[in-house]
Design an enzyme around this catalytic site. Sequence first.
Site, PDB file in Angstrom:
ATOM      1  N   CYS A 120      36.176  41.713  45.372  1.00  0.00           N
ATOM      2  CA  CYS A 120      37.213  42.563  44.869  1.00  0.00           C
ATOM      3  C   CYS A 120      37.858  43.267  45.987  1.00  0.00           C
ATOM      4  O   CYS A 120      37.392  43.279  46.877  1.00  0.00           O
ATOM      5  CB  CYS A 120      36.657  43.517  43.841  1.00  0.00           C
ATOM      6  SG  CYS A 120      38.051  44.155  42.734  1.00  0.00           S
ATOM      7  N   CYS A 122      39.487  46.562  45.626  1.00  0.00           N
ATOM      8  CA  CYS A 122      39.764  47.968  45.325  1.00  0.00           C
ATOM      9  C   CYS A 122      39.120  48.948  46.434  1.00  0.00           C
ATOM     10  O   CYS A 122      39.485  49.776  46.853  1.00  0.00           O
ATOM     11  CB  CYS A 122      39.146  48.420  43.825  1.00  0.00           C
ATOM     12  SG  CYS A 122      37.445  48.103  43.771  1.00  0.00           S
ATOM     13  N   CYS A 130      42.753  46.623  42.507  1.00  0.00           N
ATOM     14  CA  CYS A 130      41.833  45.501  42.613  1.00  0.00           C
ATOM     15  C   CYS A 130      42.838  44.174  42.845  1.00  0.00           C
ATOM     16  O   CYS A 130      42.051  43.100  42.831  1.00  0.00           O
ATOM     17  CB  CYS A 130      41.185  45.098  41.142  1.00  0.00           C
ATOM     18  SG  CYS A 130      40.067  46.676  40.928  1.00  0.00           S
ATOM     19  N   LYS A 195      35.152  42.537  31.684  1.00  0.00           N
ATOM     20  CA  LYS A 195      34.977  43.884  32.372  1.00  0.00           C
ATOM     21  C   LYS A 195      35.929  44.986  31.622  1.00  0.00           C
ATOM     22  O   LYS A 195      37.010  44.571  31.620  1.00  0.00           O
ATOM     23  CB  LYS A 195      35.141  43.758  33.791  1.00  0.00           C
ATOM     24  CG  LYS A 195      34.955  45.170  34.685  1.00  0.00           C
ATOM     25  CD  LYS A 195      35.066  44.814  36.222  1.00  0.00           C
ATOM     26  CE  LYS A 195      35.150  46.150  36.850  1.00  0.00           C
ATOM     27  NZ  LYS A 195      35.392  46.009  38.192  1.00  0.00           N
ATOM     28  N   ARG A 205      33.388  54.925  41.997  1.00  0.00           N
ATOM     29  CA  ARG A 205      34.510  55.215  42.470  1.00  0.00           C
ATOM     30  C   ARG A 205      34.352  56.362  43.508  1.00  0.00           C
ATOM     31  O   ARG A 205      34.899  56.293  44.545  1.00  0.00           O
ATOM     32  CB  ARG A 205      35.696  55.351  41.628  1.00  0.00           C
ATOM     33  CG  ARG A 205      35.774  54.005  40.779  1.00  0.00           C
ATOM     34  CD  ARG A 205      37.136  54.310  39.779  1.00  0.00           C
ATOM     35  NE  ARG A 205      37.132  53.135  38.962  1.00  0.00           N
ATOM     36  CZ  ARG A 205      37.738  52.991  38.020  1.00  0.00           C
ATOM     37  NH1 ARG A 205      38.604  54.023  37.544  1.00  0.00           N
ATOM     38  NH2 ARG A 205      37.831  51.732  37.145  1.00  0.00           N
ATOM     39  N   ARG A 217      43.488  51.117  35.830  1.00  0.00           N
ATOM     40  CA  ARG A 217      43.234  49.793  35.859  1.00  0.00           C
ATOM     41  C   ARG A 217      43.313  48.837  34.335  1.00  0.00           C
ATOM     42  O   ARG A 217      43.058  47.844  34.265  1.00  0.00           O
ATOM     43  CB  ARG A 217      41.645  49.279  36.216  1.00  0.00           C
ATOM     44  CG  ARG A 217      41.354  50.160  37.569  1.00  0.00           C
ATOM     45  CD  ARG A 217      40.276  49.376  38.186  1.00  0.00           C
ATOM     46  NE  ARG A 217      39.246  49.869  39.165  1.00  0.00           N
ATOM     47  CZ  ARG A 217      40.046  50.389  40.295  1.00  0.00           C
ATOM     48  NH1 ARG A 217      40.957  50.125  40.721  1.00  0.00           N
ATOM     49  NH2 ARG A 217      39.093  50.897  41.359  1.00  0.00           N
ATOM     50  N   GLU A 233      37.673  35.994  27.173  1.00  0.00           N
ATOM     51  CA  GLU A 233      37.442  36.270  28.563  1.00  0.00           C
ATOM     52  C   GLU A 233      36.098  35.402  28.878  1.00  0.00           C
ATOM     53  O   GLU A 233      36.415  34.745  30.112  1.00  0.00           O
ATOM     54  CB  GLU A 233      37.418  37.582  28.991  1.00  0.00           C
ATOM     55  CG  GLU A 233      38.501  38.545  29.069  1.00  0.00           C
ATOM     56  CD  GLU A 233      39.434  38.245  30.190  1.00  0.00           C
ATOM     57  OE1 GLU A 233      39.247  37.322  31.107  1.00  0.00           O
ATOM     58  OE2 GLU A 233      40.529  38.833  30.351  1.00  0.00           O
ATOM     59  N   LYS A 248      30.270  44.118  31.210  1.00  0.00           N
ATOM     60  CA  LYS A 248      30.298  45.172  31.827  1.00  0.00           C
ATOM     61  C   LYS A 248      31.304  46.373  31.517  1.00  0.00           C
ATOM     62  O   LYS A 248      32.506  46.001  31.123  1.00  0.00           O
ATOM     63  CB  LYS A 248      30.573  45.001  33.398  1.00  0.00           C
ATOM     64  CG  LYS A 248      30.710  46.060  34.513  1.00  0.00           C
ATOM     65  CD  LYS A 248      31.157  45.739  35.538  1.00  0.00           C
ATOM     66  CE  LYS A 248      31.384  46.990  36.428  1.00  0.00           C
ATOM     67  NZ  LYS A 248      32.113  46.880  37.661  1.00  0.00           N
ATOM     68  N   SER A 274      27.406  52.657  37.190  1.00  0.00           N
ATOM     69  CA  SER A 274      27.151  53.818  37.747  1.00  0.00           C
ATOM     70  C   SER A 274      26.960  55.168  36.727  1.00  0.00           C
ATOM     71  O   SER A 274      26.158  56.066  36.965  1.00  0.00           O
ATOM     72  CB  SER A 274      28.247  54.194  38.996  1.00  0.00           C
ATOM     73  OG  SER A 274      29.530  54.144  38.157  1.00  0.00           O
ATOM     74  N   TYR A 313      21.337  50.020  39.103  1.00  0.00           N
ATOM     75  CA  TYR A 313      20.851  50.824  40.034  1.00  0.00           C
ATOM     76  C   TYR A 313      19.240  51.327  39.979  1.00  0.00           C
ATOM     77  O   TYR A 313      18.740  51.929  40.668  1.00  0.00           O
ATOM     78  CB  TYR A 313      21.684  52.143  40.212  1.00  0.00           C
ATOM     79  CG  TYR A 313      23.111  51.758  40.277  1.00  0.00           C
ATOM     80  CD1 TYR A 313      23.748  51.568  41.739  1.00  0.00           C
ATOM     81  CD2 TYR A 313      24.239  51.533  39.371  1.00  0.00           C
ATOM     82  CE1 TYR A 313      24.850  51.038  41.680  1.00  0.00           C
ATOM     83  CE2 TYR A 313      25.461  51.028  39.491  1.00  0.00           C
ATOM     84  CZ  TYR A 313      25.801  50.767  40.715  1.00  0.00           C
ATOM     85  OH  TYR A 313      27.116  50.286  40.927  1.00  0.00           O
TER      86      TYR A 313
HETATM   87  C1  PBG Z   1      35.109  46.705  41.738  1.00  0.00           C
HETATM   88  C2  PBG Z   1      33.999  47.075  40.796  1.00  0.00           C
HETATM   89  C3  PBG Z   1      33.750  48.353  40.187  1.00  0.00           C
HETATM   90  C4  PBG Z   1      32.521  48.413  39.964  1.00  0.00           C
HETATM   91  C5  PBG Z   1      31.836  47.256  40.298  1.00  0.00           C
HETATM   92  N1  PBG Z   1      32.763  46.434  40.826  1.00  0.00           N
HETATM   93  C6  PBG Z   1      34.666  49.701  40.009  1.00  0.00           C
HETATM   94  C7  PBG Z   1      35.827  49.547  39.191  1.00  0.00           C
HETATM   95  O1  PBG Z   1      36.397  48.754  38.631  1.00  0.00           O
HETATM   96  O2  PBG Z   1      36.496  50.562  39.381  1.00  0.00           O
HETATM   97  C8  PBG Z   1      31.623  49.403  39.096  1.00  0.00           C
HETATM   98  C9  PBG Z   1      30.395  49.448  39.084  1.00  0.00           C
HETATM   99  C10 PBG Z   1      29.768  50.825  38.649  1.00  0.00           C
HETATM  100  O3  PBG Z   1      30.293  51.534  38.005  1.00  0.00           O
HETATM  101  O4  PBG Z   1      28.556  50.845  38.712  1.00  0.00           O
HETATM  102  N2  PBG Z   1      36.238  46.357  40.778  1.00  0.00           N
END
Ligand code: PBG
Length: 327
Positions: A120, A122, A130, A195, A205, A217, A233, A248, A274, A313
């Site tokens: 990615c 970002c 991204c 996603k 982030r 986004r 998708e 996700k 996260s 995690y």
């Molecule tokens: C990058 C990406 C993101 C996450 C994984 N790959 C962040 C986003 O889309 O802002 C998030 C992972 C997480 O929150 O643990 N595009």
Amino acid sequence: MQRLRRLRKNGMLRGLVAETRADVRKLVYPVFVRFGENVKEEVPSMPGVWRYSVDRLREVADAVMQAGIAGVMLFGIPEKKDEAGSGAYDENGVVPRAIRFLKEYCRGKRKGFLVIADICLCEYTSHGHCGALIGGEVENDASLPLHTEAALAAARAGADMVAPSSMMDGVVEAIRGALDGAGFFSLPIMAYSAKFASAFYGPFRDAADSAPKSGDRKSYQMDVRNAREALREILADEREGADIVMVKPALAFLDVVKSARENTLLPLAVYNVSGEYAMVKAAAKEGWLDEKRTVTEIMTAFFRAGADIVITYHALDFARWQRSEDE
Ligand code: PBG
């Protein structure tokens, strides 16, 4: 009389009839790799998760091998960000260096693990989007070559898998074409297919310093209200050549996981993100939740809903708890 309680009488019976078991060999541990040397710093909003400089990754490698989990997914934090996100496809960028380090470190060890590169922009762009930002818009097709270059850099460094996460249309097809063109026919793609534009990415982030500087986004990540579109998708990525598809975040989207399971024959991953991790950690710290039981229940739910692979995690903690249970 039907008595469903007969089979709940004791642990042996419950184990015998258990329909699902969370398996540590199906877990992937996300790892943040940052510039610099000899750094290991905790992410404030994600207690128990650190950002490592490449030279400190030995610690992660040892823990992952000992835990017996399937692999790591790498995210990079470069020293400098720029408009074009060039750190994402620099052969000497943090992630390619981390891949080389980890693959070299596990060579010859009895237990290895997979090194998966998140693909990615970002984390590398000054604007935090991204893809390529042109006239205030994230331009889909102009972003594709940046992704293919990033995937090639990861492939050349020795990654076992690449995982495009930007939700650009056609990114899987573009990466497949580029990999095949460079002879990486056997390198699998795990697509972040469905996603969603989610509030649960907040702590990530912070960790990756990747929040968009302007806007959000929602013009590329999915609307959280849409489950049918998530299947479109997933099926599109399947046609484009994805080897594994993903949903996700995980917890608020288990309906999507279940219907994905019923509508594709590909292996299915979920990303326990996260914010989902941070909620559990915060409540456990206050003594409001039993962390081990909560995490075990959550992991089990992912597999019950139909996931084959869980990116989380909690992976190292969960593996440790499973081990102590087995002993
Ligand atoms: C990058 C990406 C993101 C996450 C994984 N790959 C962040 C986003 O889309 O802002 C998030 C992972 C997480 O929150 O643990 N595009």
